[in-house]
Design a protein around this motif. Structure first.
Motif, PDB file in Angstrom:
ATOM      1  N   ALA A 179      40.629 -10.098  54.435  1.00 27.81           N
ATOM      2  CA  ALA A 179      40.988  -9.746  53.058  1.00 27.81           C
ATOM      3  C   ALA A 179      41.175 -10.995  52.209  1.00 27.81           C
ATOM      4  CB  ALA A 179      42.252  -8.891  53.050  1.00 27.81           C
ATOM      5  N   SER A 180      41.634 -12.082  52.828  1.00 29.80           N
ATOM      6  CA  SER A 180      41.823 -13.333  52.084  1.00 29.80           C
ATOM      7  C   SER A 180      40.502 -13.981  51.687  1.00 29.80           C
ATOM      8  CB  SER A 180      42.666 -14.315  52.902  1.00 29.80           C
ATOM      9  OG  SER A 180      42.125 -14.513  54.197  1.00 29.80           O
ATOM     10  N   SER A 231      53.562 -10.470  59.112  1.00 33.34           N
ATOM     11  CA  SER A 231      53.579 -10.504  57.646  1.00 33.34           C
ATOM     12  C   SER A 231      53.972 -11.882  57.121  1.00 33.34           C
ATOM     13  CB  SER A 231      54.537  -9.444  57.094  1.00 33.34           C
ATOM     14  OG  SER A 231      55.890  -9.791  57.358  1.00 33.34           O
ATOM     15  N   GLN A 232      54.484 -12.754  58.004  1.00 34.62           N
ATOM     16  CA  GLN A 232      54.874 -14.107  57.617  1.00 34.62           C
ATOM     17  C   GLN A 232      53.705 -15.092  57.627  1.00 34.62           C
ATOM     18  OE1 GLN A 232      58.130 -15.159  56.787  1.00 34.62           O
ATOM     19  NE2 GLN A 232      58.510 -12.957  56.705  1.00 34.62           N
ATOM     20  N   LEU A 233      52.514 -14.628  58.018  1.00 32.88           N
ATOM     21  CA  LEU A 233      51.389 -15.545  58.206  1.00 32.88           C
ATOM     22  C   LEU A 233      50.696 -15.887  56.892  1.00 32.88           C
ATOM     23  CD1 LEU A 233      49.776 -14.011  61.422  1.00 32.88           C
ATOM     24  CD2 LEU A 233      51.314 -15.988  61.265  1.00 32.88           C
ATOM     25  N   HIS A 234      50.226 -17.146  56.812  1.00 31.73           N
ATOM     26  CA  HIS A 234      49.481 -17.625  55.650  1.00 31.73           C
ATOM     27  C   HIS A 234      48.228 -18.350  56.136  1.00 31.73           C
ATOM     28  CE1 HIS A 234      52.755 -16.842  52.744  1.00 31.73           C
ATOM     29  NE2 HIS A 234      53.532 -17.073  53.791  1.00 31.73           N
ATOM     30  N   PRO A 235      47.055 -18.031  55.554  1.00 30.92           N
ATOM     31  CA  PRO A 235      45.815 -18.692  55.991  1.00 30.92           C
ATOM     32  C   PRO A 235      45.896 -20.199  55.840  1.00 30.92           C
ATOM     33  CG  PRO A 235      45.335 -16.830  54.545  1.00 30.92           C
ATOM     34  CD  PRO A 235      46.815 -17.060  54.475  1.00 30.92           C
ATOM     35  N   ILE A 293      52.998 -20.013  59.947  1.00 28.95           N
ATOM     36  CA  ILE A 293      54.112 -19.071  59.844  1.00 28.95           C
ATOM     37  C   ILE A 293      55.066 -19.467  58.724  1.00 28.95           C
ATOM     38  CG2 ILE A 293      56.036 -18.022  61.101  1.00 28.95           C
ATOM     39  CD1 ILE A 293      54.448 -18.852  63.711  1.00 28.95           C
ATOM     40  N   GLY A 294      55.196 -18.590  57.731  1.00 32.60           N
ATOM     41  CA  GLY A 294      56.153 -18.793  56.649  1.00 32.60           C
ATOM     42  C   GLY A 294      55.599 -19.631  55.509  1.00 32.60           C
ATOM     43  N   ASN A 295      56.214 -19.477  54.335  1.00 31.32           N
ATOM     44  CA  ASN A 295      55.774 -20.230  53.155  1.00 31.32           C
ATOM     45  C   ASN A 295      55.894 -21.736  53.353  1.00 31.32           C
ATOM     46  OD1 ASN A 295      55.057 -18.064  51.436  1.00 31.32           O
ATOM     47  ND2 ASN A 295      57.218 -17.668  50.997  1.00 31.32           N
ATOM     48  N   ASP A 296      56.940 -22.166  54.057  1.00 32.59           N
ATOM     49  CA  ASP A 296      57.154 -23.605  54.236  1.00 32.59           C
ATOM     50  C   ASP A 296      55.992 -24.266  54.978  1.00 32.59           C
ATOM     51  OD1 ASP A 296      59.534 -23.406  52.929  1.00 32.59           O
ATOM     52  OD2 ASP A 296      60.795 -23.544  54.722  1.00 32.59           O
ATOM     53  N   PRO A 346      53.171 -20.487  69.420  1.00 31.53           N
ATOM     54  CA  PRO A 346      54.542 -20.584  68.898  1.00 31.53           C
ATOM     55  C   PRO A 346      54.622 -20.873  67.399  1.00 31.53           C
ATOM     56  CG  PRO A 346      54.346 -21.779  70.973  1.00 31.53           C
ATOM     57  CD  PRO A 346      52.960 -21.395  70.568  1.00 31.53           C
ATOM     58  N   ASP A 347      53.608 -21.566  66.835  1.00 27.91           N
ATOM     59  CA  ASP A 347      53.701 -21.944  65.425  1.00 27.91           C
ATOM     60  C   ASP A 347      52.438 -21.639  64.618  1.00 27.91           C
ATOM     61  OD1 ASP A 347      51.994 -23.875  66.397  1.00 27.91           O
ATOM     62  OD2 ASP A 347      53.414 -25.541  66.193  1.00 27.91           O
TER      63      ASP A 347
END
Length: 376
Positions: A55-56, A179-183, A304-307, A279-280
């Motif tokens: 989708a991205s 849901s925390q994942l970012h490409p 994982i996560g916005n950071d 793990p990350d």
């Protein structure tokens, strides 16, 4: 139905029904001949949920992404929050509509007679054709659904919905919030090899010490284990996956600790989706067969996560991609050698080491069962 290929597969069933240590695998011809591949298309790929993209890939309304799979030309289109997949032809005379990736399109215009369609596939205008009934002409939509950014399609009206089909994996990984994942990067490989060989290589870690010496230093062979909780979700895992930190430690899964904190698992969603959960980070592969002897493999990576997308983690993200490029380059070479070797008519089929290759044994049994259930 009885053909030489089907008769050969019936004989193979007799062998594969034996215990793993005694079984002989799929015949050489099933990895190189188009007739076998056509049986797989009919029995497996035309019935199962297939991953085709992400989708991205189409983040904004009007973004279009064409794709070829199994001899079919399709395209992905985003319209607001909805992502759709259509067959890539005009219903008037069958002309290809989308010839490349595009952004921010407002409508599809056929290059042949300028018929136009909206993003929902509805006919807007049929030039110089006053008597045209617009409801008779609609782009041919393919059933589709999204799981964690992955776009799946299904050519069968009989398949269960995607959420139900993939629930066993969701349950296994219920402590990991996807849901925390970012490409965060991708790779594409064009394999001169059969699609099954790519999956079989993914399913076992027996080859890691020989083929991936660097990977074996931070994901040791002694920590590896097979995964076969469900025949449609086979794979392998590592109790400890812990490469050296480049600069900063990338964010890990929130709320996950203990023996799961540094665990990695690699699971194949039958038939053509491969998922690795570290793990990350996570990677997801779409395995797209183009013929019996050619497969496109596309890998997309997520952090994982916005950071994790912050510039201070840039070197660590780059190091992650570099490590996996090394691993996948090594796999590409070995899979090409496997394909070249087992394409010999003298190769009668794989033998399996039960401790390390039961997942391949189960995978080949499932492929065989799907084909014979379809043709018998």
């Amino acid at each position: 139905m009885s053909t030489p290929h089907v008769d050969s597969l019936r004989k193979t069933r007799t062998s594969l029904e034996k215990t793993c240590d005694k079984a002989i695998g799929l015949p050489s011809a099933s990895y190189r001949e188009e007739d076998y591949f056509n049986l797989e298309k009919q029995a497996i790929f035309n019935k199962r949920w297939l991953s085709i993209g992400f989708a991205s890939d189409v983040p904004n309304t009007g973004d279009v992404w064409p794709i070829e799979i199994l001899g079919k030309n399709l395209f992905i289109i985003r319209d607001g929050n909805k992502v759709r997949v259509f067959h890539n032809f005009c219903p008037h005379r069958g002309t290809l509509l989308v010839r490349g990736k595009e952004k921010d399109i407002k409508q599809f215009i056929c290059p042949y007679h300028s018929w136009s369609f909206d993003l929902n596939g509805r006919l807007i205008s049929a030039t110089h054709n006053k008597d045209c009934n617009k409801t008779d002409f609609h782009l041919n939509e393919v059933r589709s659904a999204i799981w964690n950014d992955v776009i799946f399609i299904n050519f069968s009206a009989d398949a269960p919905n995607l959420n139900k089909a993939i629930e066993p994996l969701n349950q296994r990984w219920k402590y990991f919030d996807f849901s925390q994942l970012h490409p965060g990067g991708e790779m594409t490989y064009d394999f001169p090899a059969n699609w099954k060989l790519i999956t079989e290589n993914f399913l076992e870690s027996y080859h890691v010490p020989s083929v991936h010496p660097r990977l074996a230093t931070y994901s040791k062979f002694s920590n590896r284990y097979p995964i076969f909780f469900n025949q449609e979700f086979l794979g392998q895992g590592s109790r400890v996956y812990k490469p050296e930190v480049t600069e900063y430690e990338l964010p890990r899964w929130p709320g996950v600790s203990g023996e799961l904190e540094f665990q990695a698992e690699y699971i194949a969603i039958f038939p053509n989706t491969l998922v690795g959960r570290m793990p990350d980070h996570v990677f997801i592969w779409t395995v797209t067969p183009l013929s019996a002897q050619r497969t496109i493999e596309r890998l997309k990576f997520y952090f994982i996560g916005n950071d994790a997308t912050h510039s201070r983690f840039a070197k660590d993200r780059e190091a992650t991609l570099k490590r996996w490029k090394e691993v996948n380059d090594e796999d590409c070479e070995i899979v090409s050698l496997i394909h070249a070797g087992n394409s010999s008519e003298a190769f009668s089929g794989a033998r399996f080491v039960p401790e390390h290759e039961k997942t391949i044994y189960l995978f080949q049994n499932l492929v065989l069962k799907e084909i014979l259930d379809c043709v018998e």
